[in-house]
Design a protein around this motif. Structure first.
Motif, mmCIF file in Angstrom:
data_model
loop_
_atom_site.group_PDB
_atom_site.id
_atom_site.type_symbol
_atom_site.label_atom_id
_atom_site.label_comp_id
_atom_site.label_asym_id
_atom_site.label_seq_id
_atom_site.Cartn_x
_atom_site.Cartn_y
_atom_site.Cartn_z
ATOM 1 N N LEU A 16 0.819 -1.201 0.000
ATOM 2 C CA LEU A 16 0.000 0.000 0.000
ATOM 3 C C LEU A 16 0.857 1.257 0.000
ATOM 4 N N LYS A 17 1.861 1.280 0.846
ATOM 5 C CA LYS A 17 2.733 2.452 0.899
ATOM 6 C C LYS A 17 3.482 2.659 -0.410
ATOM 7 N N GLN A 18 3.972 1.554 -0.993
ATOM 8 C CA GLN A 18 4.700 1.661 -2.261
ATOM 9 C C GLN A 18 3.834 2.274 -3.343
ATOM 10 N N TRP A 19 2.594 1.795 -3.459
ATOM 11 C CA TRP A 19 1.729 2.298 -4.516
ATOM 12 C C TRP A 19 1.207 3.704 -4.210
ATOM 13 N N LEU A 63 -6.048 4.255 -6.121
ATOM 14 C CA LEU A 63 -4.646 4.365 -6.540
ATOM 15 C C LEU A 63 -4.417 3.855 -7.960
ATOM 16 N N ASP A 64 -5.481 3.407 -8.624
ATOM 17 C CA ASP A 64 -5.390 2.902 -9.996
ATOM 18 C C ASP A 64 -4.327 1.797 -10.093
ATOM 19 N N VAL A 65 -4.417 0.841 -9.192
ATOM 20 C CA VAL A 65 -3.475 -0.278 -9.172
ATOM 21 C C VAL A 65 -3.892 -1.287 -10.234
ATOM 22 N N GLN A 175 4.950 4.029 -18.686
ATOM 23 C CA GLN A 175 4.197 2.797 -18.492
ATOM 24 C C GLN A 175 4.748 2.013 -17.300
ATOM 25 N N LEU A 176 6.075 1.969 -17.167
ATOM 26 C CA LEU A 176 6.686 1.287 -16.035
ATOM 27 C C LEU A 176 6.281 1.961 -14.733
ATOM 28 N N ASP A 177 6.276 3.275 -14.722
ATOM 29 C CA ASP A 177 5.896 4.012 -13.521
ATOM 30 C C ASP A 177 4.441 3.740 -13.160
#
Length: 303
Positions: A16-19, A63-65, A175-177
């Motif tokens: 969660l924190k990473q995203w 977060l659009d994961v 895209q990677l980001d």
């Protein structure tokens, strides 16, 4: 079929924190938008609280994961993955939608690719340009970025190579980001190592266009100039569908439009296209209309 995996040391709070940081969002911002208290969100990130399935879905929506990464959230929280991952051939109505879109876009070349730009399907016009690929680029699968920028691929035919290369590398970085997809970082590093063609077959130019950056190719059919557009599915629930994009190359001038119409109207020779039993390209488009390959002496695929 679901193929999500999670590291034993990977916690829901860590993901969660990473995203959240990837999206450059504060805890307060995310908590307000996802209708959860900032304290509860903080407790999830620090491991003091475990979210419900519904909470995971709300936070991931905000977060659009991507769906592949959402499955990792569920696993890290102790739940079974929610989103299946099936091959294109098993996607039923969605597969037919891909087929219909690719066919409707003719005579403009169009391909369906996954998040790593591997070829999944192509329409008849694009298949004309995908014959006689070098063995090192023929796959499986054919990677459209590698095919376009590799020195043994189309690099010497791209008239505005430096401009197009810079544009595509920026696009892959974005895209990677956005997706953090496995394999994309390695592909980006590989593409960045490619040197410009030493002896381009045609003089390089800096393409000018007042609308978008075009892809300009010198081919055996003549000079071609393309604008590209991207089509994706709305509200996907399957990982494969979430990662599919249809890349379409529309003619940027009347000359290119005329050449594409001529190719579409031409009488094809042979009986089996390369991606339907031939050696190249290797893709998943067995459900699409079978075009017959031309006798082009040089491949020229947009990518």
């Amino acid at each position: 079929m679901t193929t999500a995996t999670a590291s034993p040391n990977e916690s829901i709070g860590m993901l969660l924190k990473q995203w959240r940081e990837r999206r450059r969002r504060s805890q307060l911002d995310v908590s307000s938008a996802a209708d959860v208290s900032a304290r509860h969100l903080s407790y999830i990130e620090t491991g003091r609280s475990n979210p419900s399935r519904q909470m995971i879905e709300r936070i991931c929506d905000e977060l659009d994961v991507p769906l592949r990464e959402r499955n990792r959230f569920y696993l890290a929280a102790g739940f079974a993955p929610v989103h299946s991952e099936r091959p294109l051939a098993d996607l039923g109505a969605a597969r037919e939608a891909v087929r219909a879109v690719l066919t409707a876009l003719e005579p403009s070349p169009a391909v369906a690719v996954n998040v790593r730009w591997d070829l999944l399907a192509a329409n008849r016009t694009m298949r004309i340009f995908l014959t006689d690929l070098p063995d090192e680029l023929a796959g499986p699968p054919v990677n459209m970025l590698r095919l376009t920028l590799h020195p043994s691929g189309l690099a010497s035919q791209v008239r505005n190579f430096e401009q197009w290369r810079a544009h595509m590398l920026r696009r892959v970085r974005r895209q990677l980001d956005r997706t953090a997809s496995d394999g994309l970082e390695e592909l980006l590093a590989e593409l960045g190592r490619y040197a410009p063609p030493d002896s381009p077959a045609f003089p390089s130019i800096e393409a000018g266009h007042d609308l978008v950056v075009p892809l300009q190719l010198a081919t055996s059919y003549g000079e071609l100039s393309f604008l590209y557009a991207v089509t994706v599915f709305g509200s996907p629930r399957d990982v494969t569908l979430d990662e599919i994009a249809i890349e379409t190359f529309f003619p940027a001038d009347t000359s290119t439009a005329g050449i594409l119409r001529s190719l579409a109207d031409a009488e094809f020779v042979g009986t089996t296209p390369a991606c339907h039993g031939g050696s190249t390209p290797r893709c998943s488009c067995s459900s699409l209309p079978a075009a017959q390959p031309t006798t082009s002496s040089r491949s020229a695929a947009p990518g």
